[in-house]
Design a protein around this motif. Sequence first.
Motif, PDB file in Angstrom:
ATOM      1  N   PRO A  11       4.869  -5.629   0.639  1.00 23.21           N
ATOM      2  CA  PRO A  11       3.788  -6.477   0.105  1.00 23.21           C
ATOM      3  C   PRO A  11       2.521  -6.446   0.950  1.00 23.21           C
ATOM      4  CG  PRO A  11       5.869  -7.646   0.015  1.00 23.21           C
ATOM      5  CD  PRO A  11       6.123  -6.360   0.759  1.00 23.21           C
ATOM      6  N   TRP A  14      -0.157  -4.216  -0.491  1.00 27.16           N
ATOM      7  CA  TRP A  14      -0.564  -4.464  -1.868  1.00 27.16           C
ATOM      8  C   TRP A  14      -1.999  -4.961  -1.932  1.00 27.16           C
ATOM      9  CZ3 TRP A  14       4.086  -7.413  -4.422  1.00 27.16           C
ATOM     10  CH2 TRP A  14       5.210  -6.578  -4.396  1.00 27.16           C
ATOM     11  N   GLY A 105       6.728  -3.564  -6.205  1.00 33.02           N
ATOM     12  CA  GLY A 105       6.087  -2.477  -5.486  1.00 33.02           C
ATOM     13  C   GLY A 105       6.725  -1.115  -5.701  1.00 33.02           C
ATOM     14  N   GLN A 161      -3.430 -12.742  -8.598  1.00 36.59           N
ATOM     15  CA  GLN A 161      -3.465 -11.476  -7.858  1.00 36.59           C
ATOM     16  C   GLN A 161      -4.583 -10.562  -8.349  1.00 36.59           C
ATOM     17  OE1 GLN A 161      -0.115 -12.244  -9.238  1.00 36.59           O
ATOM     18  NE2 GLN A 161       0.213 -13.453  -7.384  1.00 36.59           N
ATOM     19  N   ARG A 173       1.351  -3.941 -11.664  1.00 38.67           N
ATOM     20  CA  ARG A 173       0.149  -4.283 -10.885  1.00 38.67           C
ATOM     21  C   ARG A 173      -0.523  -3.019 -10.380  1.00 38.67           C
ATOM     22  NH1 ARG A 173       0.866  -8.549  -7.408  1.00 38.67           N
ATOM     23  NH2 ARG A 173      -0.591  -7.656  -5.959  1.00 38.67           N
ATOM     24  N   ILE A 175      -2.612  -1.358  -7.334  1.00 39.86           N
ATOM     25  CA  ILE A 175      -2.812  -1.551  -5.918  1.00 39.86           C
ATOM     26  C   ILE A 175      -3.617  -0.393  -5.359  1.00 39.86           C
ATOM     27  CG2 ILE A 175      -0.727  -2.932  -5.583  1.00 39.86           C
ATOM     28  CD1 ILE A 175       0.608  -0.381  -4.450  1.00 39.86           C
ATOM     29  N   HIS A 177      -4.064   2.586  -2.910  1.00 43.77           N
ATOM     30  CA  HIS A 177      -3.097   3.498  -2.294  1.00 43.77           C
ATOM     31  C   HIS A 177      -3.842   4.658  -1.667  1.00 43.77           C
ATOM     32  CE1 HIS A 177       0.699   5.537  -1.711  1.00 43.77           C
ATOM     33  NE2 HIS A 177       0.152   6.629  -2.233  1.00 43.77           N
TER      34      HIS A 177
END
Length: 178
Positions: A11, A14, A105, A161, A173, A175, A177
């Motif tokens: 997390p 994230w 995730g 979020q 979700r 995120i 990266h």
Amino acid sequence: MTEADKHSLPPSEWLVPSVSRRLACWLYEGVLLFGVLVTAGLAYFILAYWTSGLGPGDVGQHPMLRSGFQATCFLSLGIYFIWFWSRGQTLAMKTWHIRVVDTAGRPLSRTLALTRYMACWLWFLPPLLITLPLGLPVREVGVLTLGWVLVWALLSRFHPQRQFLHDALAGTRLITHR
């Protein structure tokens, strides 16, 4: 430890990409999808022309073939997105360093990618369902659709979020990266 657990992200990693980065990725995705749809459409109309016995100008006018073309586009987009999302990123997402994961995730399963694909149609379906039966000109449909997309994007500001509504509905979700 399962294979999916090996690829899950903690997390702490994230980080949610900004709305402007996500929309820039979305626009780049549109450019790439133009090529996907042109290829699928060309293949469809060549096949339809060979098998229907209609003249070249008549293929696009036939209601049944037009419906088949729309289904081909829908399926082509679905295959594209489900394939790449279940691997974590589309080409546009790689360029903008964005990855799609589930709420834990992990990479998306094909079923979850399909769920996300269907939920993504909420970007376009409501304004199209409202405006097309009214017989509005294409320009007005485009303006109303663009307005809906901007409202839809801004609604992510209200999500805890900062995720888009279709991600919240699908259990996915976006995120950052690297």
